[in-house]
Scaffold this motif. Structure first.
Motif, short mmCIF file in Angstrom:
data_model
loop_
_atom_site.label_atom_id
_atom_site.label_comp_id
_atom_site.label_asym_id
_atom_site.label_seq_id
_atom_site.Cartn_x
_atom_site.Cartn_y
_atom_site.Cartn_z
N VAL A 300 70.52 0.71 46.42
CA VAL A 300 69.35 1.14 47.19
C VAL A 300 69.76 2.13 48.28
CG1 VAL A 300 67.42 0.35 48.63
CG2 VAL A 300 68.27 -1.09 46.76
N LEU A 301 70.94 1.93 48.85
CA LEU A 301 71.36 2.69 50.03
C LEU A 301 71.48 4.18 49.77
CD1 LEU A 301 72.46 2.85 52.93
CD2 LEU A 301 74.74 2.38 51.99
N PHE A 302 72.14 4.57 48.70
CA PHE A 302 72.49 5.98 48.53
C PHE A 302 71.28 6.87 48.21
CE2 PHE A 302 76.68 3.93 47.54
CZ PHE A 302 77.29 4.36 48.71
N PRO A 303 70.38 6.51 47.29
CA PRO A 303 69.18 7.36 47.13
C PRO A 303 68.29 7.35 48.36
CG PRO A 303 69.03 5.39 45.77
CD PRO A 303 70.43 5.45 46.29
N GLY A 304 68.19 6.18 49.03
CA GLY A 304 67.41 6.14 50.26
C GLY A 304 68.04 6.99 51.35
N LEU A 305 69.36 6.99 51.43
CA LEU A 305 70.05 7.81 52.42
C LEU A 305 69.88 9.29 52.12
CD1 LEU A 305 71.84 7.46 54.93
CD2 LEU A 305 73.84 7.60 53.43
N ALA A 306 69.84 9.66 50.85
CA ALA A 306 69.63 11.07 50.48
C ALA A 306 68.26 11.55 50.95
CB ALA A 306 69.76 11.23 48.97
N ILE A 307 67.23 10.71 50.76
CA ILE A 307 65.88 11.07 51.23
C ILE A 307 65.86 11.15 52.74
CG2 ILE A 307 63.47 10.33 51.31
CD1 ILE A 307 63.90 8.99 48.60
N PHE A 308 66.48 10.18 53.41
CA PHE A 308 66.49 10.14 54.87
C PHE A 308 67.17 11.36 55.47
CE2 PHE A 308 68.89 9.00 58.72
CZ PHE A 308 67.84 8.71 59.58
N VAL A 309 68.33 11.72 54.96
CA VAL A 309 69.09 12.86 55.49
C VAL A 309 68.32 14.16 55.26
CG1 VAL A 309 71.18 14.23 55.22
CG2 VAL A 309 71.33 11.75 55.31
N THR A 310 67.72 14.30 54.08
CA THR A 310 66.97 15.53 53.77
C THR A 310 65.77 15.69 54.69
OG1 THR A 310 67.64 15.37 51.45
CG2 THR A 310 65.75 16.78 51.96
N VAL A 311 64.98 14.64 54.84
CA VAL A 311 63.79 14.71 55.69
C VAL A 311 64.18 14.93 57.15
CG1 VAL A 311 61.80 13.40 56.54
CG2 VAL A 311 62.40 13.33 54.11
N LEU A 312 65.22 14.23 57.61
CA LEU A 312 65.65 14.38 59.00
C LEU A 312 66.16 15.80 59.27
CD1 LEU A 312 66.23 13.08 61.75
CD2 LEU A 312 68.49 12.42 60.87
N ALA A 313 66.92 16.36 58.34
CA ALA A 313 67.46 17.71 58.54
C ALA A 313 66.33 18.74 58.63
CB ALA A 313 68.41 18.06 57.40
N PHE A 314 65.35 18.65 57.74
CA PHE A 314 64.23 19.59 57.79
C PHE A 314 63.42 19.42 59.07
CE2 PHE A 314 64.78 20.30 53.20
CZ PHE A 314 64.53 21.67 53.14
N ASN A 315 63.21 18.19 59.50
CA ASN A 315 62.45 17.96 60.73
C ASN A 315 63.17 18.50 61.96
OD1 ASN A 315 60.08 16.75 59.77
ND2 ASN A 315 61.07 14.76 59.59
N LEU A 316 64.46 18.28 62.04
CA LEU A 316 65.24 18.78 63.18
C LEU A 316 65.24 20.31 63.20
CD1 LEU A 316 68.32 16.36 63.19
CD2 LEU A 316 66.34 16.33 64.72
N PHE A 317 65.42 20.90 62.04
CA PHE A 317 65.42 22.36 61.97
C PHE A 317 64.03 22.92 62.28
CE2 PHE A 317 65.35 26.34 59.33
CZ PHE A 317 66.20 27.06 60.14
N GLY A 318 62.99 22.28 61.78
CA GLY A 318 61.64 22.72 62.07
C GLY A 318 61.28 22.60 63.53
N ASP A 319 61.70 21.50 64.18
CA ASP A 319 61.46 21.35 65.62
C ASP A 319 62.19 22.42 66.41
OD1 ASP A 319 59.80 19.19 65.32
OD2 ASP A 319 61.38 17.70 65.54
N GLY A 320 63.42 22.73 65.98
CA GLY A 320 64.17 23.78 66.67
C GLY A 320 63.51 25.14 66.51
N LEU A 321 62.98 25.44 65.33
CA LEU A 321 62.27 26.71 65.13
C LEU A 321 61.02 26.78 66.00
CD1 LEU A 321 62.34 27.46 61.29
CD2 LEU A 321 63.45 28.74 63.12
N ARG A 322 60.31 25.67 66.10
CA ARG A 322 59.10 25.65 66.94
C ARG A 322 59.44 25.92 68.39
NH1 ARG A 322 56.05 20.15 66.74
NH2 ARG A 322 58.03 19.54 67.69
N ASP A 323 60.51 25.28 68.88
CA ASP A 323 60.91 25.52 70.27
C ASP A 323 61.40 26.95 70.48
OD1 ASP A 323 60.29 22.89 70.70
OD2 ASP A 323 62.35 22.17 70.56
N ALA A 324 62.05 27.51 69.46
CA ALA A 324 62.58 28.86 69.60
C ALA A 324 61.46 29.90 69.64
CB ALA A 324 63.54 29.17 68.45
#
Length: 330
Positions: A300-324
């Motif tokens: 369960v851990l590894f596919p769930g971690l893949a989804i978590f890392v992908t969504v988190l990375a896009f959200n962090l990058f999107g928040d940074g673009l919004r602030d920029a």
């Protein structure tokens, strides 16, 4: 109070050295993109998210050579790694080791690492293409509603309300049950991927449409739009040459934030069994299969971690673009 000093003669003239010191130093203007990039470089968290996003895209694009070097074919069974009495992987942590980096699945012994890498392109493909469809529809209708106003704005606004109230998940589940095996020149998983892209993208446009509409309402009252009208510019010219270029920054930002939402929705559809047909690997499908084997946390851990890392990375990058692009948002 002292009298000013009298300066006369050569002392009152500018010295050649001081004149030459400023020669050749032209004042350079900075575009909005360059200013945003300067701000984004200072945001280490957003840059980290952007780097992870690039790495995920590279993994999806080069999935086949990565699997060939570090894993095994994702559909290949490895019964020698399965204990036939329990149908569970042999060894500790699901047979994790140098040969199987993340272990193998129960019952069939398929390589988990290879299936996660192979499933990345489906999640990213659906996420990106569905977002492009949403941006296309939302931008078009949002600009039209914001610029023309009146009854046009009223009709499009009510249409947005209808789509926002639509039970998208229920509709997707119902539609998946009636989709034929062939249609529109596609068949099998190709047809299902196209169906998910259409469902997610077509019903997700109101969120970005409202944002574009609000920005257009503000831009249409600006001086450069009035100047274009006074020079006889038509509505089409104003929309495509004056307003739309000024909307690219917010569109880019919110598209980046919409991609992880669409990836999560695809994972949810695959988890519910109405996504891509097995045995084609998807992250949501792997989670659905792993529910039966709750005693194997790595499954369960590894596919769930893949989804978590992908969504988190896009959200962090999107928040940074919004602030920029808009530091006044906070």
């Amino acid at each position: 109070m002292t009298a000013p000093l009298d300066v006369s003669g050569s002392a009152a003239e500018a010295q050649p050295e001081s004149v030459l010191a400023g020669a050749g130093k032209a004042i350079q203007g900075r575009s909005l993109t360059r200013i945003a990039w300067t701000r984004l470089r200072r945001d280490k968290v957003a840059l980290t998210g952007g780097i992870v996003v690039v790495l995920l895209i590279l993994v999806a694009v080069f999935a086949s050579p990565i699997i060939a070097v570090f894993g095994h074919p994702p559909l290949e069974f490895h019964q020698d790694q399965i204990d036939q009495s329990t149908l569970l992987p042999k060894g500790t942590f699901g047979s994790m080791g140098s040969e199987y980096l993340l272990g193998v699945e129960p019952i069939n012994g398929r390589d988990i690492f290879s299936r996660i890498v192979a499933g990345a392109w489906i999640s990213l493909l659906i996420g990106f293409l569905a977002t492009m469809l949403s941006v296309l529809i939302g931008t078009t209708l949002g600009v039209i509603a914001g610029y023309f106003g009146g009854w046009v704005d009223l009709v499009i606004g009510r249409l947005m309300d209808v789509f926002l109230a639509f039970p998208l998940l229920v509709f997707a589940i119902a539609l998946a049950g009636v989709v034929p095996d062939k249609g529109f020149g596609l068949e099998g998983n190709g047809l299902r991927i196209a169906m998910m892209i259409f469902i997610i993208g077509f019903f997700s446009w109101p969120s970005i449409g409202r944002i574009v509409r609000g920005q257009t309402l503000s831009l249409r009252e600006r001086e450069f739009v009035d100047a274009a009208r006074s020079l006889g510019a038509r509505d089409g010219y104003i929309l495509f040459r004056e307003i739309l270029p000024n909307l690219m920054a917010p569109i880019l930002v919110y598209a980046t934030l919409l991609i992880p939402t669409n990836i999560l929705f695809e994972a949810a559809l695959s988890f519910l069994g109405v996504g891509v047909n097995p045995p084609t690997p998807t992250w949501g499908g792997m989670l659905s299969e792993a529910v039966r084997f709750y005693t194997l946390p790595h499954f369960v851990l590894f596919p769930g971690l893949a989804i978590f890392v992908t969504v988190l990375a896009f959200n962090l990058f999107g928040d940074g673009l919004r602030d920029a692009f808009d530091p006044r948002a906070h």
